[in-house]
Design a protein around this motif. Sequence first.
Motif, PDB file in Angstrom:
ATOM      1  N   ASN A   1       4.076  28.813  20.342  1.00 25.36           N
ATOM      2  CA  ASN A   1       4.300  28.725  21.900  1.00 25.36           C
ATOM      3  C   ASN A   1       3.623  28.106  22.407  1.00 25.36           C
TER       4      ASN A   1
ATOM      5  N   GLU B   1      10.615  38.822  12.853  1.00 23.83           N
ATOM      6  CA  GLU B   1      10.571  37.483  13.175  1.00 23.83           C
ATOM      7  C   GLU B   1      10.546  37.183  14.772  1.00 23.83           C
ATOM      8  N   ALA B   2      11.154  38.091  15.610  1.00 26.72           N
ATOM      9  CA  ALA B   2      10.914  37.958  16.873  1.00 26.72           C
ATOM     10  C   ALA B   2       9.549  38.316  17.523  1.00 26.72           C
TER      11      ALA B   2
ATOM     12  N   ALA C   1       7.441  35.338  16.563  1.00 22.91           N
ATOM     13  CA  ALA C   1       7.694  34.246  17.773  1.00 22.91           C
ATOM     14  C   ALA C   1       7.098  34.445  18.917  1.00 22.91           C
ATOM     15  N   THR C   2       6.393  35.554  19.134  1.00 23.48           N
ATOM     16  CA  THR C   2       5.652  35.757  20.548  1.00 23.48           C
ATOM     17  C   THR C   2       4.346  35.426  20.411  1.00 23.48           C
TER      18      THR C   2
ATOM     19  N   ASP D   1       9.318  41.933  27.585  1.00 11.00           N
ATOM     20  CA  ASP D   1      10.083  40.779  26.936  1.00 11.00           C
ATOM     21  C   ASP D   1      10.698  41.352  25.382  1.00 11.00           C
ATOM     22  N   ALA D   2      10.020  40.509  24.352  1.00 11.44           N
ATOM     23  CA  ALA D   2      10.581  40.849  23.085  1.00 11.44           C
ATOM     24  C   ALA D   2       9.623  41.829  22.318  1.00 11.44           C
ATOM     25  N   ARG D   3       8.766  42.246  23.030  1.00 15.28           N
ATOM     26  CA  ARG D   3       7.615  43.022  22.351  1.00 15.28           C
ATOM     27  C   ARG D   3       8.218  44.581  22.591  1.00 15.28           C
TER      28      ARG D   3
ATOM     29  N   ALA E   1      12.307  45.965  17.611  1.00 15.97           N
ATOM     30  CA  ALA E   1      12.240  44.258  17.615  1.00 15.97           C
ATOM     31  C   ALA E   1      12.188  43.907  16.173  1.00 15.97           C
ATOM     32  N   SER E   2      12.593  42.712  15.719  1.00 13.70           N
ATOM     33  CA  SER E   2      12.588  42.315  14.315  1.00 13.70           C
ATOM     34  C   SER E   2      11.288  41.681  14.304  1.00 13.70           C
TER      35      SER E   2
END
Length: 346
Positions: free
Chosen positions: A173, A164-165, A168-169, A155-157, A161-162
Motif C-alpha cells: 500500500n 487476502e483482503a 492487502a490492507t 473499510d475491509a477490516r 473478510a477474507s
Amino acid sequence: MTATLDAIESAALRSDRFRLEREADWKRLEAIVTRMEKGRIRGISDEDLPALPGLYRTVASSLSIARETSLDAATLAYLEALVQRAWFVVYGPRTSLWEWFRGFLGGGWSAAVRAIWVDILIAFAVMVAGTAVGWLLVSHDPEWYFALVPKQFGDARVPGASAEALKATIFGNSGQNGMSVFAAQLFSNNAQVSILAFALGFAFGVPSLLLLVHNMAVLGAMLWLYNGAGLTTDFAGWIAVHGTTEIFAILLAGAAGLHIGRSLAFPGRRPVLQATAQAGRRAALVMAGVVLMLVVAALLEGFARQLVDETAGRFAIGGSMLLIWLGYFFAFRGNDGHAASRDTPR
C-alpha cells in the motif's frame, strides 16, 4: 523666599540622611546584581547569595518610601533602575527557551517519567487488560467489533473478510492514498486519546484509566480479526513501526493523568494543593514529551511504515524505537538532577 530656601535645604538634608542610612545595602545589592548579570555567580560570597532576596526587598521598600516622601529625582531614578535589575535576577527567567529545551531532553523529561513509575505500571496493566477485554468481547460476539472499532477504521477490516483482503490492507500500500488517510485517522485518534487521558486525570484518574481500556480494546478487537486470518505476526509488525512510539506515548499520557489524580486522592502529609501542584508540574513535563513522541510516531506512520513493506523490517524499526525510548527513560540520566529541579520553564 527664605521659607522656600529652608524647605529645599530641609528636603536635601532629608534625602542625604535617607541615602546615608541605607546606601550600604543598595551598594551591596548593586554589586551582587552586577556580578550575576555578567555571569560571574561563582564570585559571589556564601554570605551575599542567600542575602539577595532580603536585600531586594529592602531596596524595594526604600524605593517605596522615596516615592512617598518625594525625595530627589536622582535617588528615585537610581533606586528604580536598581530594583528593576534586581527583580530580573531574583524572579526573572533563569534560562532561555533553548536552554530549557536542552535541559528537558538532557535529562529533565526522563527524570519526570521515572518519577511516575508507579502510575506507569498501573496504566500499563490497565492497557494490557483493555486489549484482552477487546479480544474476548469480539471472540464471544463479533457484533462487538462494530461497537468498538470506529467506522473510519473499518473499510475491509471487518469480521468475515477474507485473509487476502485483510493482507492487502497491510502490504503493498506504499503508493495508495487510502493508507495515508487511515494513518492520519489513527494518529488523530491516538493524539486525542493522549490529551484526554491527561486532561481527565483531575477526576482522581478514573476516567483516564477507562479511556485507556476503551482505546486498547480497539486494538484487541483488531488483533482478534487478523489472528483469525492467520496474520497476527504481520499485523503486529504493521502496528509496531509507529505503535512502539505512539502506544508508549498514550501510556505516558494516561500515567501523567493518573499521577495527578492520585495526588488529589492521596496527598500524603502534604496539603492537597501543594501535592497537586507538584504532581501537575511533573505531569506537564511528561506531557511535553508525549507531544514530541506523537510527532515522531506521525513521521514513522506516514513514511517508514509505507516504505517498508515487509514484516521483519517493520519489527526492526519498531523494536529499535522501543529500545531507544526505554534506554532514554530508564537508563539515561544526563543532567536530570539539574533539569528536574526546574520542572517547567519559568
